[in-house]
Design a protein around this motif. Sequence first.
Motif, mmCIF file in Angstrom:
data_model
loop_
_atom_site.group_PDB
_atom_site.id
_atom_site.type_symbol
_atom_site.label_atom_id
_atom_site.label_comp_id
_atom_site.label_asym_id
_atom_site.label_seq_id
_atom_site.Cartn_x
_atom_site.Cartn_y
_atom_site.Cartn_z
ATOM 1 N N VAL A 22 0.843 -1.208 0.000
ATOM 2 C CA VAL A 22 0.000 0.000 0.000
ATOM 3 C C VAL A 22 0.876 1.255 0.000
ATOM 4 C CG1 VAL A 22 -1.755 1.296 1.292
ATOM 5 C CG2 VAL A 22 -1.910 -1.192 1.136
ATOM 6 N N ALA A 23 1.951 1.235 0.810
ATOM 7 C CA ALA A 23 2.840 2.405 0.881
ATOM 8 C C ALA A 23 3.450 2.695 -0.486
ATOM 9 C CB ALA A 23 3.939 2.176 1.916
ATOM 10 N N PHE A 24 3.770 1.646 -1.236
ATOM 11 C CA PHE A 24 4.384 1.825 -2.552
ATOM 12 C C PHE A 24 3.326 1.819 -3.659
ATOM 13 C CE2 PHE A 24 8.099 0.917 -0.025
ATOM 14 C CZ PHE A 24 9.074 1.713 -0.598
ATOM 15 N N GLY A 93 8.040 7.343 9.722
ATOM 16 C CA GLY A 93 9.197 6.863 8.951
ATOM 17 C C GLY A 93 10.500 7.234 9.650
ATOM 18 N N SER A 94 10.568 8.460 10.148
ATOM 19 C CA SER A 94 11.780 8.912 10.861
ATOM 20 C C SER A 94 12.004 8.087 12.119
ATOM 21 C CB SER A 94 11.660 10.389 11.249
ATOM 22 O OG SER A 94 11.551 11.185 10.101
ATOM 23 N N ASP A 95 10.929 7.814 12.865
ATOM 24 C CA ASP A 95 11.064 7.015 14.096
ATOM 25 C C ASP A 95 11.600 5.619 13.770
ATOM 26 O OD1 ASP A 95 10.078 9.108 15.541
ATOM 27 O OD2 ASP A 95 8.125 8.211 15.972
ATOM 28 N N VAL A 115 19.459 3.660 -0.961
ATOM 29 C CA VAL A 115 19.206 4.293 -2.253
ATOM 30 C C VAL A 115 17.871 5.009 -2.113
ATOM 31 C CG1 VAL A 115 18.808 3.922 -4.718
ATOM 32 C CG2 VAL A 115 20.446 2.473 -3.487
ATOM 33 N N GLY A 116 17.892 6.319 -2.222
ATOM 34 C CA GLY A 116 16.646 7.064 -2.023
ATOM 35 C C GLY A 116 16.857 8.542 -2.270
ATOM 36 N N ASN A 117 15.867 9.310 -1.875
ATOM 37 C CA ASN A 117 15.909 10.753 -2.114
ATOM 38 C C ASN A 117 16.757 11.434 -1.024
ATOM 39 O OD1 ASN A 117 15.421 13.452 -2.502
ATOM 40 N ND2 ASN A 117 13.258 13.147 -3.033
ATOM 41 N N PRO A 118 17.886 12.072 -1.421
ATOM 42 C CA PRO A 118 18.718 12.742 -0.423
ATOM 43 C C PRO A 118 17.930 13.748 0.419
ATOM 44 C CG PRO A 118 19.871 12.636 -2.524
ATOM 45 C CD PRO A 118 18.464 12.156 -2.775
ATOM 46 N N ALA A 119 16.876 14.346 -0.142
ATOM 47 C CA ALA A 119 16.082 15.329 0.604
ATOM 48 C C ALA A 119 15.465 14.687 1.843
ATOM 49 C CB ALA A 119 14.981 15.910 -0.283
ATOM 50 N N TYR A 120 15.246 13.376 1.800
ATOM 51 C CA TYR A 120 14.699 12.687 2.978
ATOM 52 C C TYR A 120 15.816 12.138 3.863
ATOM 53 C CZ TYR A 120 11.779 9.709 5.902
ATOM 54 O OH TYR A 120 11.155 9.136 6.987
ATOM 55 N N TYR A 121 16.801 11.475 3.243
ATOM 56 C CA TYR A 121 17.771 10.720 4.052
ATOM 57 C C TYR A 121 18.888 11.577 4.657
ATOM 58 C CZ TYR A 121 15.323 6.573 2.634
ATOM 59 O OH TYR A 121 14.349 5.629 2.467
ATOM 60 N N ASP A 122 19.092 12.777 4.122
ATOM 61 C CA ASP A 122 20.070 13.718 4.713
ATOM 62 C C ASP A 122 19.858 13.878 6.215
ATOM 63 O OD1 ASP A 122 21.298 14.303 2.411
ATOM 64 O OD2 ASP A 122 20.654 16.402 2.265
HETATM 65 C C1 LIG Z 1 9.200 7.869 2.636
HETATM 66 C C2 LIG Z 1 8.299 7.532 3.813
HETATM 67 C C3 LIG Z 1 8.699 6.198 4.401
HETATM 68 C C4 LIG Z 1 8.484 8.619 4.871
HETATM 69 O O1 LIG Z 1 7.715 8.279 6.009
HETATM 70 P P1 LIG Z 1 6.895 9.416 6.792
HETATM 71 O O2 LIG Z 1 6.428 8.824 8.053
HETATM 72 O O3 LIG Z 1 5.897 10.002 5.881
HETATM 73 O O4 LIG Z 1 8.074 10.477 7.011
HETATM 74 P P2 LIG Z 1 8.323 11.470 8.220
HETATM 75 O O5 LIG Z 1 7.030 11.927 8.798
HETATM 76 O O6 LIG Z 1 9.309 10.861 9.126
HETATM 77 O O7 LIG Z 1 9.031 12.662 7.466
HETATM 78 C C5 LIG Z 1 8.270 13.520 6.664
HETATM 79 C C6 LIG Z 1 9.204 14.269 5.756
HETATM 80 O O8 LIG Z 1 9.694 13.383 4.744
HETATM 81 C C7 LIG Z 1 9.517 13.987 3.482
HETATM 82 N N1 LIG Z 1 9.376 12.929 2.481
HETATM 83 C C8 LIG Z 1 8.486 11.929 2.473
HETATM 84 N N2 LIG Z 1 8.667 11.163 1.381
HETATM 85 C C9 LIG Z 1 9.711 11.682 0.706
HETATM 86 C C10 LIG Z 1 10.359 11.336 -0.505
HETATM 87 N N3 LIG Z 1 10.001 10.278 -1.247
HETATM 88 N N4 LIG Z 1 11.384 12.111 -0.891
HETATM 89 C C11 LIG Z 1 11.777 13.185 -0.158
HETATM 90 N N5 LIG Z 1 11.202 13.558 0.990
HETATM 91 C C12 LIG Z 1 10.165 12.815 1.399
HETATM 92 C C13 LIG Z 1 8.288 14.836 3.659
HETATM 93 O O9 LIG Z 1 8.221 15.837 2.679
HETATM 94 C C14 LIG Z 1 8.540 15.430 5.048
HETATM 95 O O10 LIG Z 1 9.501 16.449 4.933
HETATM 96 P P3 LIG Z 1 9.665 17.618 6.038
HETATM 97 O O11 LIG Z 1 9.973 16.968 7.345
HETATM 98 O O12 LIG Z 1 10.816 18.431 5.524
HETATM 99 O O13 LIG Z 1 8.355 18.314 6.040
HETATM 100 C C15 LIG Z 1 6.786 7.513 3.417
HETATM 101 O O14 LIG Z 1 6.453 8.761 2.859
HETATM 102 C C16 LIG Z 1 6.441 6.406 2.440
HETATM 103 O O15 LIG Z 1 6.112 5.302 2.849
HETATM 104 N N6 LIG Z 1 6.486 6.724 1.129
HETATM 105 C C17 LIG Z 1 6.146 5.752 0.110
HETATM 106 C C18 LIG Z 1 7.173 4.676 0.016
HETATM 107 C C19 LIG Z 1 8.566 5.247 -0.265
HETATM 108 O O16 LIG Z 1 8.729 6.044 -1.174
HETATM 109 N N7 LIG Z 1 9.544 4.799 0.541
HETATM 110 C C20 LIG Z 1 10.900 5.306 0.485
HETATM 111 C C21 LIG Z 1 11.672 4.674 -0.591
HETATM 112 S S1 LIG Z 1 13.301 5.364 -0.674
#
Ligand SMILES: CC(C)(COP(=O)(O)OP(=O)(O)OC[C@H]1O[C@@H](n2cnc3c(N)ncnc32)[C@H](O)[C@@H]1OP(=O)(O)O)[C@@H](O)C(=O)NCCC(=O)NCCS
Length: 169
Positions: A22-24, A93-95, A115-122
Amino acid sequence: MTVEIGLETPDDVELIHRTNTVAFDGRTEEADLVDELREAGDLLLSLVARRDGEVIGHVAFSRLLIDTASGPVGGVALAPVGVLPGCQDEGVGSDLIRKGLAMLADREEQVVLVVGNPAYYDRFGFSSAVGKRYPSRHSGPHLMALVLGDPTTAPIGPVRYPEAFGLVN
Ligand SMILES: CC(C)(COP(=O)(O)OP(=O)(O)OC[C@H]1O[C@@H](n2cnc3c(N)ncnc32)[C@H](O)[C@@H]1OP(=O)(O)O)[C@@H](O)C(=O)NCCC(=O)NCCS
């Protein structure tokens, strides 16, 4: 509502598959990757996030090999991480990732690749520049690495991912 992060149990296996699917957005590759890693014995750490007892998120860490100058050394791959769409952007996701990284540091793991979006993993300390030290079939701008512990003794070299990663190539 409180979110609890814990180790996966046998009862969670199907819920984890469903949560990742579902997440994907209905794709099953990431959910299948987790199952294959588990079956192959390559799943190092699998954490679920629960709210009201329901699984709402999951993260997997698996064993990879770093071919250093003095031989292969274990490293860790983070993949996949997924949170149910209705529960995103609330820190789940962060937790999951922070808890997993802390547990890996306690186990004295040294290197985690993602492997993912640096904007998130930074935000967790992952770096694309450090990722360049770990060439593999996943090399590119989305490959990042995080060194846990002493960076001067961290293993460096080409990386071999578990076979199951062929599913998400
Ligand atoms: C990516 C994912 C796991 C993050 O979990 P989450 O609980 O929503 O994330 P958090 O609440 O901890 O963090 C939210 C932040 O992540 C950012 N974010 C979420 N998905 C992102 C993505 N794909 N790329 C960049 N940033 C992302 C949000 O914009 C938000 O940013 P902010 O804190 O600057 O406002 C979730 O969005 C998800 O399941 N996405 C679909 C599956 C996926 O793409 N997984 C990652 C594969 S690399």
